[in-house]
Design an enzyme around this catalytic site. Sequence first.
Site, mmCIF file in Angstrom:
data_model
loop_
_atom_site.group_PDB
_atom_site.id
_atom_site.type_symbol
_atom_site.label_atom_id
_atom_site.label_comp_id
_atom_site.label_asym_id
_atom_site.label_seq_id
_atom_site.Cartn_x
_atom_site.Cartn_y
_atom_site.Cartn_z
ATOM 1 N N ASN A 44 -5.111 -0.831 -18.111
ATOM 2 C CA ASN A 44 -3.819 -0.282 -17.705
ATOM 3 C C ASN A 44 -3.048 0.275 -18.898
ATOM 4 O O ASN A 44 -2.437 1.346 -18.818
ATOM 5 C CB ASN A 44 -2.973 -1.370 -17.035
ATOM 6 N N ARG A 363 -10.357 10.219 -3.595
ATOM 7 C CA ARG A 363 -11.273 9.561 -4.539
ATOM 8 C C ARG A 363 -12.425 8.981 -3.721
ATOM 9 O O ARG A 363 -12.195 8.169 -2.818
ATOM 10 C CB ARG A 363 -10.587 8.429 -5.302
ATOM 11 N N ARG A 393 -6.497 12.410 -10.629
ATOM 12 C CA ARG A 393 -6.636 12.125 -12.061
ATOM 13 C C ARG A 393 -7.768 11.143 -12.345
ATOM 14 O O ARG A 393 -7.872 10.085 -11.733
ATOM 15 C CB ARG A 393 -5.324 11.573 -12.624
ATOM 16 N N HIS A 423 -2.989 13.880 -0.798
ATOM 17 C CA HIS A 423 -3.224 12.457 -1.020
ATOM 18 C C HIS A 423 -3.417 11.712 0.300
ATOM 19 O O HIS A 423 -3.692 10.515 0.310
ATOM 20 C CB HIS A 423 -2.036 11.881 -1.800
ATOM 21 N N TYR A 456 -9.779 -3.501 -3.000
ATOM 22 C CA TYR A 456 -8.439 -2.981 -2.689
ATOM 23 C C TYR A 456 -8.069 -3.426 -1.275
ATOM 24 O O TYR A 456 -8.837 -3.211 -0.342
ATOM 25 C CB TYR A 456 -8.421 -1.447 -2.699
ATOM 26 N N ARG A 557 4.198 -3.606 -5.886
ATOM 27 C CA ARG A 557 3.202 -4.095 -6.836
ATOM 28 C C ARG A 557 3.492 -3.653 -8.263
ATOM 29 O O ARG A 557 3.402 -4.434 -9.194
ATOM 30 C CB ARG A 557 1.812 -3.585 -6.434
ATOM 31 N N HIS A 585 -2.818 -2.799 -2.158
ATOM 32 C CA HIS A 585 -2.823 -1.337 -2.165
ATOM 33 C C HIS A 585 -2.216 -0.711 -0.914
ATOM 34 O O HIS A 585 -1.768 0.432 -0.946
ATOM 35 C CB HIS A 585 -4.266 -0.831 -2.343
#
Length: 681
Positions: A44, A363, A393, A423, A456, A557, A585
């Site tokens: 991170n 993704r 990204r 998205h 997730y 989160r 998530h």
Amino acid sequence: MDHYSFFDRDLSWLLFNERILMEAEREDVPVMERVNFLSIYSSNLDEFYRVRMPVILALNKLAKGGKQEKEDVLLEAQSLIEKQQQKFGQIFTSKLIPLLKENKVTLLFNEQPPNEIQSKITDYFFSQVMAFLQPIDLSETGKNFFPENNRLYFLVSLTLKDNSKKTILLNIPSNQLPRFYSVSSDDQQFILFLDDIIRHNLHRLFINEKVTGCYSFKITRDAELDLKDEYHGDLSEQIEKQLLKRDMGMATRFLHQPNIPLHTLHFITEKLSLQGSSVVEGGMYHNLKDLMGLPVSLPGLRYSRWQPLTNDQLIDAPSLFEYIAQKDCIFHTPYQSYNSILRFFNEAAIDANVQEISVTLYRVASDSRIVNALIGAALSGKKVKVMVELKARFDEANNIKWAKKMKAAGVEIIYSDKALKVHAKVALVKRLVDGRIKYAGLLATGNFNESTAAFYTDHILMTANPFLVREMELLFVFLAKKAKTSAGYPIEFKHLLVAQFNLKDRFLELIDREIENVKKGLSAGITIKLNNLEERVLISKLYEASQAGVKILLIVRSICCIIPGVKGMSENITIHRIVDRYLEHGRIFIFNNNDTPEVFLGSADWMNRNIYRRIEVCFPIYDQHIKTEILKIIDLQLNDNVQAVGLNENLQNVILEKHEPLIQSQQEIYHFLKQEIYDRV
């Protein structure tokens, strides 16, 4: 909005990363899971320096130049990171390494290997490591070197026989060899860093010189892609070219080990043109995200596995689409198996009644079965339309790879506009059955990715609800036209909440309704679960609701810019954070509506990028049983007093008071869903 206060988004993010460190510190967490949390923290932080630090540095420069009034968070961010790094080192060296040793696993941390394994290490160095070493003499006039992003290097100081000096840059080839080398002796496992195998054998590499210093470092570089406002040709080609340049971006951090001599530090920063980066003193070892691959397989040192739950009634159904036609189905991964989602795409590919498949991909897994099913569908003559987001990204290359394969198989590939990411996580299947068109839709809070679905927590709805699937079809028509904005485009969404169309306004209306209800003395309340909360218009509306007396419960989160518990502004707002074995998530939005709650799930965080620069989809839950299930899951999370912490008005993670019954929400959700499946059967 001007009279409200907000947390800084970057400091908030750093305090979330501190929450990860808190989990690594907990003694009731298995030791290898604690090691993994250190790995997550390190990963991170690398991303923070690649994505956010360039912005902070730029704003800081503007503020100093007097061109923009902007609070300078650079020093505070650096101070926070320094404290966290010190804590990281204490946890690793003082807590986890001794615990591993108690389990007969010795991680050699900056120490000489014992004699009994020395010959094996020397053999490994000569036979495996030496082939990848590439020493570069920086002392030569005009000799320059460009360190790659987040690659590991040594700076080696040498003294020659004539007492002249040399400075050598030496790569640590952790991208070509495992970062850790494991060797056993008797009943003891020894693990060495690749760094130390090189460090201890430098005299074998520089046989005619004396090694007088060896210092590890790495460079972190800006990850932003430079996509031009005006471009010609295929967007994928432009992104591919930019990906080749990404690791050549501006240096944002020069991370080095302690005790590097000042003259050596000055030499390397000048030689490698690092003057504009943050110079950070770290530990002996960098890229500790590699700890995720620490080769320890002893039982009992990790979480026991929860077997993903399956619904045998659904598995035995002859047709998944006919099953969906009868009632909505929801899947809560990873508690429940992802196989039904894979089946959705597989069945769509082979079902003779299926005419069209449309899907958005943000993704996908590197070996995606979903994409392979779409390729199979296209090859069998079905019309397949895939909206591939090339600008996801760090997943750009993978998405380009799959887009090319799908296009070659006959899939119609749609790319979003440069300035607008897609998205949303939606898929729609169109079938012709007995002369009638039937639809089956998939709406999710997370990506269609079977790899991340294993850890997730997300929610995936399968539906044939005519209100929802019709609007999904309208959305895909819009995406196919590649419209840059919704302006002037004749689509009205009444059920789906779609960013660029109605999402923000609809959320504002829902909050306003709660404000009106509380003023009328009716039951009111708002419960929202997000990954990130930043957008100030929506936050200001929550402040307004709090001031009116609406109780607002938030589970956030990561980034959180709303300040809770401030009298006169947000005393009715409370915030929890949950960090546990799975990554939280899913996005959930619940509006009390005078005790007849409306529930929405979706892809959209409340970030500026999600609200203003992306196509996002949130969707209502109409099935009463599913709605009750979601409300129960959220109730368990709001009552978590084991893995949840509070976020206070000072941006601090506050450990909640432990009391009976102890509720660890992820474990309780698993047991609840297990019982739900049992009761249905």
